[in-house]
Write an enzyme that holds these catalytic residues in place. Structure first.
Site, PDB file in Angstrom:
ATOM      1  N   GLY A 250       1.610  -0.335  11.090  1.00  0.00           N
ATOM      2  CA  GLY A 250       1.201  -0.953  12.175  1.00  0.00           C
ATOM      3  C   GLY A 250       0.720  -2.497  11.594  1.00  0.00           C
ATOM      4  O   GLY A 250       1.132  -3.458  12.265  1.00  0.00           O
ATOM      5  N   ALA A 251      -0.212  -2.432  10.622  1.00  0.00           N
ATOM      6  CA  ALA A 251      -0.627  -3.783  10.100  1.00  0.00           C
ATOM      7  C   ALA A 251      -1.045  -3.548   8.607  1.00  0.00           C
ATOM      8  O   ALA A 251      -1.349  -2.258   8.299  1.00  0.00           O
ATOM      9  CB  ALA A 251      -1.560  -4.317  10.889  1.00  0.00           C
ATOM     10  N   MET A 252      -1.551  -4.404   7.947  1.00  0.00           N
ATOM     11  CA  MET A 252      -2.133  -4.417   6.806  1.00  0.00           C
ATOM     12  C   MET A 252      -3.043  -5.375   6.283  1.00  0.00           C
ATOM     13  O   MET A 252      -2.844  -6.535   6.664  1.00  0.00           O
ATOM     14  CB  MET A 252      -1.062  -4.287   5.723  1.00  0.00           C
ATOM     15  N   GLU A 253      -4.289  -5.085   5.826  1.00  0.00           N
ATOM     16  CA  GLU A 253      -5.265  -5.759   5.580  1.00  0.00           C
ATOM     17  C   GLU A 253      -5.370  -6.867   4.487  1.00  0.00           C
ATOM     18  O   GLU A 253      -6.384  -7.156   3.874  1.00  0.00           O
ATOM     19  CB  GLU A 253      -6.525  -5.022   5.704  1.00  0.00           C
ATOM     20  N   ASN A 254      -4.451  -7.421   4.306  1.00  0.00           N
ATOM     21  CA  ASN A 254      -4.501  -8.190   2.898  1.00  0.00           C
ATOM     22  C   ASN A 254      -5.270  -9.273   3.213  1.00  0.00           C
ATOM     23  O   ASN A 254      -5.114  -9.969   4.250  1.00  0.00           O
ATOM     24  CB  ASN A 254      -3.040  -9.001   2.723  1.00  0.00           C
TER      25      ASN A 254
ATOM     26  N   GLU B 272      -7.838  -4.292  11.336  1.00  0.00           N
ATOM     27  CA  GLU B 272      -7.713  -5.174  10.169  1.00  0.00           C
ATOM     28  C   GLU B 272      -8.802  -5.896   9.710  1.00  0.00           C
ATOM     29  O   GLU B 272      -8.855  -6.076   8.635  1.00  0.00           O
ATOM     30  CB  GLU B 272      -6.288  -5.703  10.186  1.00  0.00           C
TER      31      GLU B 272
ATOM     32  N   GLU C  36       0.993  -1.162  -0.048  1.00  0.00           N
ATOM     33  CA  GLU C  36      -0.005   0.030   0.246  1.00  0.00           C
ATOM     34  C   GLU C  36       0.746   1.357   0.004  1.00  0.00           C
ATOM     35  O   GLU C  36       1.781   1.349   0.889  1.00  0.00           O
ATOM     36  CB  GLU C  36      -0.871   0.147   1.242  1.00  0.00           C
TER      37      GLU C  36
END
Length: 857
Positions: free
Chosen positions: A273-277, A308, A135
């Site tokens: 922080g994180a990624m919503e794959n 997420e 992203e």
């Protein structure tokens, strides 16, 4: 290259021309291990087949790919010369047919910046770990594609990996004949595809739920991390929150989780922080706690897990057309993370954290010169990268919280359900959401959207209290103000609370909800109430605003803030006082005095830790220079006093220990830290674990007490990836001109460091106690940043430009130098100018705060 920065207009033109039917991506990452020969970047083979339609046969367009080398390109069976059609970031596609097949064979580069396919070598055991992060537009660093969110398609991945590795992707996978093959995904955007590969430690579980039709939904769950972190990995708690979240969202969204399995990978050197794959969420591995942390850390992790998860619907199932409407996923996920945390997990006070921490981020961002409406004007990908900010996340979530109050929770959730069913696997704009909310609530959403989504800036609400001769409220009004730069006055749904002392407590005895609209609103329901000692105009945190106080209320807080019994009301008052400090309306030393008097009585650990951060910021940035040494001594004395008074082994004790380390500067305080490290002194119940050891070592390094030998010995004790980051930060913190020169060169003049070590070096470089030592770097900063922006990836460029701005050279001269750069670099990339403008605004605000503090008695 110019072609890397895709514009909105180009994306619109390509979306109007093409429809994508599917991708087949084959990656060979066996080169990730073993020696690397040659002077160029370490690369892997990427072969991509894209099937797509063109509604104007004969037209031309381009595919996206950032790679050192393209071996072959074939369009509809016709071989194209890579040297003619590939310019380093785009592949020219001419004379398209109605139905097309593009095959691209390329050598793509492993990343050390956390963008694309990141390669990490664990210093503890030499193992190699890979993961992708895309992203907004870095999948083109891994495979050829049409890199924009509205050209969705099914993806089928296959990966050749070293023996002994496991590979994960969005779909379920299995290994056969030495190749990992993954099930085809549903139509998704390029930026949420994902591959994780390596000798990860992997734990599994299963989620089950009976659906409304009587069928059983089974979702395989996985959680993974580096082998070196396995002993610290509390996967059971991760799975607990995951199952609670899945229950919550299934109950409220009435749309079964659409992506099969649900893996969660905690990966090293992560920028976000994180990624919503979908099917494979990635997190920064710092959410695996190597030492004792407070409940605030567990709450924050749960919030990220749920944030997420909300994206599986808001963002993955239904995706914005372009990054202008990034809020359609991020604001919703930010709101839903806290909404679900309160509604489904053990963290029932998460709205207090939201009010105190997330909104502080929003208030700061909304007062910067770069503030923008929640629905933003995103011209290109560089704009998009910078809009992952406090407006898109925290202000958007705050406004959604108010929207829920405005339309009603049932209507809001019913609108979400219709939105998912109507637009599943598609793309939307603002109007698509507003239309379903109008259907379910019966309200005209246009005026609300214009006020809250399409204008920028934060309003201030101040109470005006007029008492009658008997000491009762004759009239209570709320005055609304706006900044000159953003003069919009908005409709607010608020609760006004009246507080008074009852014994030792400050309690609410009257409350009224009302709609505030315009410059002045009378709250008729409170007429006749007994005179308040404190008026809280956004009680229960229903709206997004800066709270102000009348004179009586402010004096009450100065003497009795710690007596407020309700923790949310107390947190709101603290937040309001911090905003007054940042706005140069309350001297920094008075805010610090309030922290010293009342923070020890704060029950909410998250609020306490935020107060610690604010107090240090008040000292470093907003206190008058002549008072800083006095303020530092007061904070250190207060922190040590609270540390010794805290319950042995309590999380409050840990929080005060960490805060004491950040403000320790005098010889006695530094010697105490040293004695706690070597065990010659103990504080009952305080376990100085490895993470706390590094927290104590940084101030010792910054003040010259711990040198390179000590830090080298500590790394030998903690020879891990985490230990290396800590050591690099501490090394850069040492008070030496040679140290600073080396750190500057490593970050600004070289790209040898990974993203994580660049971040650590920058964090150690700028020590508040070393203002004179850092003075020469102000001029060097302005001479270097345009070149850094041109030569480095956007993530590293952002880190350097924001992290090395000469904030600690807080003088009118630095402000003038910043203005000179901005004036003489009007043609610099807008994203670069935005970062400098934001830092300039912080500096100007600090100078105003110092002037205010200098007038304090």
């Amino acid at each position: 290259m110019p072609g890397e920065n895709l514009s909105r207009d180009e994306a619109r033109e390509r979306a109007a021309l093409l429809s994508v039917d599917g991708y087949e991506v084959s990656l060979d990452v066996r080169s990730a291990v073993g020696d690397h020969e040659g002077g160029g970047p370490r690369t892997f083979r990427s072969v991509t087949t894209i099937r797509f339609r063109c509604n104007e046969p004969g037209a031309s367009t381009f595919a996206d790919l950032i790679a050192p080398r393209v071996t072959a390109v074939s369009l509809n069976g016709r071989d194209l010369d890579p040297s003619e059609v590939f310019d380093g970031s785009r592949i020219l596609l001419e004379d398209l047919a109605e139905e097309n097949e593009l095959v691209v064979d390329a050598q793509c580069a492993y990343s050390r910046t956390g963008e694309g396919l990141h390669r990490f070598v664990d210093p503890e055991d030499g193992e190699v770990y890979l993961y992708t992060q895309y992203e907004p537009a870095d999948s083109r660093r891994v495979f050829a594609n049409f890199e924009q969110p509205d050209l969705k398609a099914p993806f089928r991945f296959e990966v050749r990996a070293p023996e002994g590795w496991t590979v994960w992707s969005n779909g379920a996978g299995e290994r056969a004949d030495g190749v990992w093959r993954f099930a085809e995904t549903r139509p998704i955007s390029t930026y949420i595809t994902c591959v994780v590969a390596g000798p990860y430690y992997h734990v599994t579980d299963t989620y089950e739920r009976t659906l409304a039709d009587g069928s059983t939904l089974r979702i395989p769950l996985g959680a993974l991390c580096r082998k070196g972190l396995a002993k610290h990995f509390d996967a059971d708690d991760v799975f607990l929150v995951t199952k609670q979240g899945l229950d919550f969202f299934h109950e409220h969204f009435d749309y079964p989780y659409p992506f099969g399995k649900y893996d969660q990978a905690f990966v090293p050197e992560y920028n976000l922080g994180a990624m919503e794959n979908p099917g494979l969420v990635t997190f920064r591995e710092e959410y695996i706690f190597r030492g004792k942390v407070t409940q605030a850390s567990y709450e924050a992790r749960a919030n990220v897990i749920l944030h997420e998860m909300a994206h599986m619907w808001f963002g993955d199932l239904v995706t914005m057309v372009w990054w202008d409407d990034l809020w359609l996923k991020e604001s919703f996920a930010d709101f839903m993370g806290t909404f679900a945390n309160v509604g489904a997990t053990r963290f029932k006070d998460a709205w207090i954290t939201f009010a105190n921490r997330r909104k502080a981020w929003a208030y700061r961002a909304d007062q910067l010169p770069s503030t923008h409406p929640i629905t933003a004007d995103i011209r290109d990908l560089q704009d998009a990268k910078l809009n992952f900010d406090g407006i898109t996340y925290a202000k958007g979530a705050s406004v959604l919280k108010q929207l829920v109050a405005y339309v009603g929770q049932d209507a809001f959730l019913e609108g979400a359900r219709r939105y998912f069913k109507r637009h599943a696997y598609g793309n939307t704009r603002l109007g698509d959401l507003l239309s379903v909310l109008e259907e379910t609530s019966g309200r005209d959403m246009g005026a609300w959207a214009r006020s809250w989504l399409q204008t920028a800036g934060v309003n201030a609400l101040t109470p005006q209290v007029l008492l009658d001769t008997e000491g009762r409220v004759e009239e209570l009004a709320v005055v609304q103000e706006a900044a000159e730069s953003h003069p919009e006055l908005r409709p607010h749904r608020i609760a006004v609370g009246l507080y008074r002392r009852e014994g030792d407590a400050l309690v609410r005895y009257a409350r009224a909800e009302t709609d505030v609209d315009g410059a002045r609103t009378v709250v008729a329901e409170l007429a006749g109430a007994q005179a308040p000692e404190l008026v809280l105009v956004n009680d229960d945190d229903l709206t997004y605003c800066k709270i102000r106080f009348d004179t009586t209320s402010l004096e009450t807080l100065k003497s009795g803030l710690g007596s407020i019994t309700d923790p949310l009301a107390r947190a709101l008052c603290w937040s309001a006082l911090w905003n007054l400090t940042r706005d140069a309306l309350l001297p920094a030393r008075e805010f610090i005095g309030l922290v010293l008097r009342f923070a020890g009585r704060e029950s909410d650990i998250g609020v306490l830790q935020m107060l610690h951060a604010w107090a240090r910021s008040a000292l470093v940035h907003y206190a008058a220079p002549a008072w800083r040494e006095t303020g530092a001594a007061q904070l250190a004395e207060g922190a040590l006093r609270e540390l010794r008074a805290a319950g042995p082994g309590s999380e409050h004790q840990l929080a005060w220990a960490r805060f004491f380390a950040t403000v320790a500067a005098r010889d006695g305080d530094l010697q105490l830290l040293k004695a706690l490290l070597d065990g010659t002194e103990k504080i009952d119940g305080l376990d100085v674990d490895q993470e706390l050891r590094w927290a104590f070592l940084e101030p010792l390094a910054a003040h010259g007490v711990a040198g390179e030998d000590t830090l080298t010995a500590e790394l030998a004790r903690d020879d891990t990836a985490s230990g290396k980051r800590h050591q690099v930060r501490c090394l850069a913190a040492r008070p030496s001109a040679a140290v600073k020169a080396q750190a500057w060169a490593q970050v600004v003049e070289s790209d040898a460091l990974s993203n994580a070590l660049t971040e650590a070096t920058i964090a150690g470089f700028g020590q508040p106690s070393q203002r004179e030592l850092l003075a020469p770097y102000a001029e060097k900063y302005f001479a270097a940043i345009e070149r850094v922006w041109e030569e480095r990836s956007i993530q590293i460029g952002m880190d350097v430009v924001s992290g090395l701005f000469p904030t600690l050279q807080d003088s009118p001269e630095t402000l003038a130098a910043t203005d000179t750069w901005l004036t003489t670099h009007e043609q610099a990339p807008p994203a670069l100018r935005r970062l400098v403008l934001e830092s300039r605004d912080d500096l100007a605000r600090a100078l105003r705060g110092q002037t205010c503090d200098a007038t304090a008695r």
